[in-house]
Design a protein around this motif. Structure first.
Motif, PDB file in Angstrom:
ATOM      1  N   ASP A 165       0.846  -1.191   0.000  1.00  0.00           N
ATOM      2  CA  ASP A 165       0.000   0.000   0.000  1.00  0.00           C
ATOM      3  C   ASP A 165       0.884   1.245   0.000  1.00  0.00           C
ATOM      4  O   ASP A 165       1.087   1.883   1.032  1.00  0.00           O
ATOM      5  CB  ASP A 165      -0.922  -0.028   1.224  1.00  0.00           C
ATOM      6  CG  ASP A 165      -1.888   1.143   1.260  1.00  0.00           C
ATOM      7  OD1 ASP A 165      -1.916   1.926   0.292  1.00  0.00           O
ATOM      8  OD2 ASP A 165      -2.628   1.269   2.252  1.00  0.00           O
ATOM      9  N   HIS A 168      -0.910   5.021   0.908  1.00  0.00           N
ATOM     10  CA  HIS A 168      -1.225   5.472   2.261  1.00  0.00           C
ATOM     11  C   HIS A 168      -0.049   5.335   3.227  1.00  0.00           C
ATOM     12  O   HIS A 168      -0.206   5.585   4.424  1.00  0.00           O
ATOM     13  CB  HIS A 168      -2.414   4.674   2.807  1.00  0.00           C
ATOM     14  CG  HIS A 168      -3.660   4.809   1.991  1.00  0.00           C
ATOM     15  ND1 HIS A 168      -4.009   3.888   1.019  1.00  0.00           N
ATOM     16  CD2 HIS A 168      -4.613   5.761   1.982  1.00  0.00           C
ATOM     17  CE1 HIS A 168      -5.148   4.265   0.466  1.00  0.00           C
ATOM     18  NE2 HIS A 168      -5.535   5.394   1.016  1.00  0.00           N
ATOM     19  N   LEU A 194      -3.308   1.637  -5.547  1.00  0.00           N
ATOM     20  CA  LEU A 194      -2.554   1.917  -4.322  1.00  0.00           C
ATOM     21  C   LEU A 194      -1.150   2.435  -4.624  1.00  0.00           C
ATOM     22  O   LEU A 194      -0.296   2.483  -3.732  1.00  0.00           O
ATOM     23  CB  LEU A 194      -2.484   0.663  -3.444  1.00  0.00           C
ATOM     24  CG  LEU A 194      -3.823   0.173  -2.875  1.00  0.00           C
ATOM     25  CD1 LEU A 194      -3.612  -1.039  -1.986  1.00  0.00           C
ATOM     26  CD2 LEU A 194      -4.538   1.286  -2.105  1.00  0.00           C
ATOM     27  N   ILE A 225      -1.043  -3.358   4.683  1.00  0.00           N
ATOM     28  CA  ILE A 225      -2.208  -2.660   4.158  1.00  0.00           C
ATOM     29  C   ILE A 225      -2.710  -1.686   5.227  1.00  0.00           C
ATOM     30  O   ILE A 225      -3.029  -2.083   6.334  1.00  0.00           O
ATOM     31  CB  ILE A 225      -3.316  -3.652   3.775  1.00  0.00           C
ATOM     32  CG1 ILE A 225      -2.801  -4.631   2.710  1.00  0.00           C
ATOM     33  CG2 ILE A 225      -4.553  -2.906   3.279  1.00  0.00           C
ATOM     34  CD1 ILE A 225      -2.350  -3.960   1.432  1.00  0.00           C
ATOM     35  N   MET A 230      -7.291   3.851   4.529  1.00  0.00           N
ATOM     36  CA  MET A 230      -7.762   3.727   3.153  1.00  0.00           C
ATOM     37  C   MET A 230      -9.284   3.691   3.016  1.00  0.00           C
ATOM     38  O   MET A 230      -9.806   3.877   1.922  1.00  0.00           O
ATOM     39  CB  MET A 230      -7.173   2.473   2.500  1.00  0.00           C
ATOM     40  CG  MET A 230      -7.682   1.182   3.089  1.00  0.00           C
ATOM     41  SD  MET A 230      -7.271  -0.258   2.065  1.00  0.00           S
ATOM     42  CE  MET A 230      -5.518  -0.073   1.857  1.00  0.00           C
ATOM     43  N   TYR A 241      -5.565 -10.374  -2.607  1.00  0.00           N
ATOM     44  CA  TYR A 241      -4.344  -9.570  -2.554  1.00  0.00           C
ATOM     45  C   TYR A 241      -3.115 -10.462  -2.463  1.00  0.00           C
ATOM     46  O   TYR A 241      -2.118 -10.244  -3.153  1.00  0.00           O
ATOM     47  CB  TYR A 241      -4.390  -8.618  -1.358  1.00  0.00           C
ATOM     48  CG  TYR A 241      -3.146  -7.768  -1.243  1.00  0.00           C
ATOM     49  CD1 TYR A 241      -3.044  -6.564  -1.928  1.00  0.00           C
ATOM     50  CD2 TYR A 241      -2.065  -8.179  -0.467  1.00  0.00           C
ATOM     51  CE1 TYR A 241      -1.902  -5.784  -1.839  1.00  0.00           C
ATOM     52  CE2 TYR A 241      -0.924  -7.417  -0.366  1.00  0.00           C
ATOM     53  CZ  TYR A 241      -0.837  -6.214  -1.054  1.00  0.00           C
ATOM     54  OH  TYR A 241       0.307  -5.454  -0.977  1.00  0.00           O
TER      55      TYR A 241
END
Length: 332
Positions: A165, A168, A194, A225, A230, A241
């Motif tokens: 990720d 973020h 992402l 993550i 998010m 994922y």
């Protein structure tokens, strides 16, 4: 002003390369302190430091508090949940009240990007960024850099892959700024939504093929993550994922990579999708990933390295003598 070229330690984007190298070099010196019976040096005797944490933290907060005490400073901890902020007091009023207590340095973590820059306008004390929203986490970035530096005896030319990720992650941004400045090469990998738009302008490459990244990289930094930042719906499921972007035992087997020396957070079962940040280094002989993760507490190694980095940063920004102030470590 301390021994670094800037008064505050707010980011790696604008930090000179020479300052980053000083911090890395000095961090190795603090290894001796951690191995001594009395883990304390008098570098900051009489200095007052306040830790302002507006977000939850374990390793970062504890490492700063330990580093401050090991440098003999007086430490005050601030918790937003038990402060007057809960009664409507503004951040500016809170900080100015704390500053009236004559603090020499402020370590702050805050959920708003850029908050540490605002803090420097309200106080005369040295400000150290312990994470500001999705912007940067420079101390964690320095931790990653010294971990790689320790393994490869330098950063110049090391190929670093960052997967997960990116959008973020404040750690990813600090890694990008710091590692590129020190001469490393960086490739990002993750779901397209992402990966920040136009991130290539920062000097990195982007791939959406995790196998291509593993084959190319000397080091892979796997980011967790950031569900707390998010919102909903960006990741359909952990299983999906993992299928597309997971660093699985099968993938490491195919590429003859092994996990070595350092994982930021202890992982109980990577292959079930319960993972957090980790670093993987290139090796010709692969170890069993599950066995390594379950039997080795690598978060302890990470904490020790973070302690060295925070000690080095605090010593530099709060002393005018720089290396000479820390040299007492070796002479005592």
């Amino acid at each position: 002003m301390g021994a670094l070229s800037r008064k505050h330690f707010l980011d790696l984007e604008f930090a000179p390369k020479e300052d980053l190298q000083k911090i890395i070099d000095t961090a190795y010196t603090f290894k001796d302190v951690l191995d001594r019976p009395i883990k304390k040096v008098p570098s900051l005797t009489g200095k007052n430091v306040v830790n302002l944490f507006f977000e939850n933290s374990t390793r970062t907060r504890m490492s700063f508090e330990l580093a401050e005490k090991r440098l003999s400073s007086d430490v005050t901890n601030f918790s937003a949940s038990s402060s007057s902020l809960s009664k409507g007091e503004s951040l500016k009023d809170t900080i100015q009240n704390i500053h009236a207590m004559k603090m020499d340095a402020v370590v702050m973590r805050h959920p708003t990007p850029g908050s540490v820059y605002q803090l420097t306008k309200f106080v005369d004390a040295v400000v150290i960024n312990a994470g500001d929203g999705t912007h940067e986490h420079p101390t964690q970035g320095m931790l990653d850099m010294i971990s790689i530096h320790e393994k490869f005896n330098g950063l110049e030319g090391v190929k670093v892959g960052i997967i997960g990720d990116i959008l973020h992650s404040r750690v990813a941004l600090s890694n990008i700024f710091g590692l590129i400045k020190m001469g490393a090469e960086i490739t990002l990998c993750g779901p397209p939504h992402l990966i920040p738009v136009n991130v290539e302008e920062l000097g990195v490459n982007v791939t959406y093929d995790v196998d291509e990244l593993i084959e190319w990289a000397d080091v892979i930094n796997v980011l967790r993550i950031q569900r707390e930042r998010m919102g909903l719906g960006l990741i359909p499921s952990i299983r999906e994922y993992r299928h597309h972007f997971g660093i699985t035992n099968e993938r490491l087997t195919n590429h003859k990579k092994e996990i070595v020396d350092y994982i930021k957070n202890f992982v109980n079962d990577l292959n079930k999708g319960k993972f957090d940040d980790l670093l993987i280094y290139r090796k010709a002989i692969r170890k069993d990933l599950d066995k390594y993760v379950k039997t080795t507490p690598p978060h302890v190694k990470a904490a020790r390295k973070l302690d060295k980095i925070t000690s080095s940063i605090i010593a530099y920004v709060m002393t005018t003598k720089g290396p000479e102030a820390v040299q007492k470590i070796e002479n005592e």
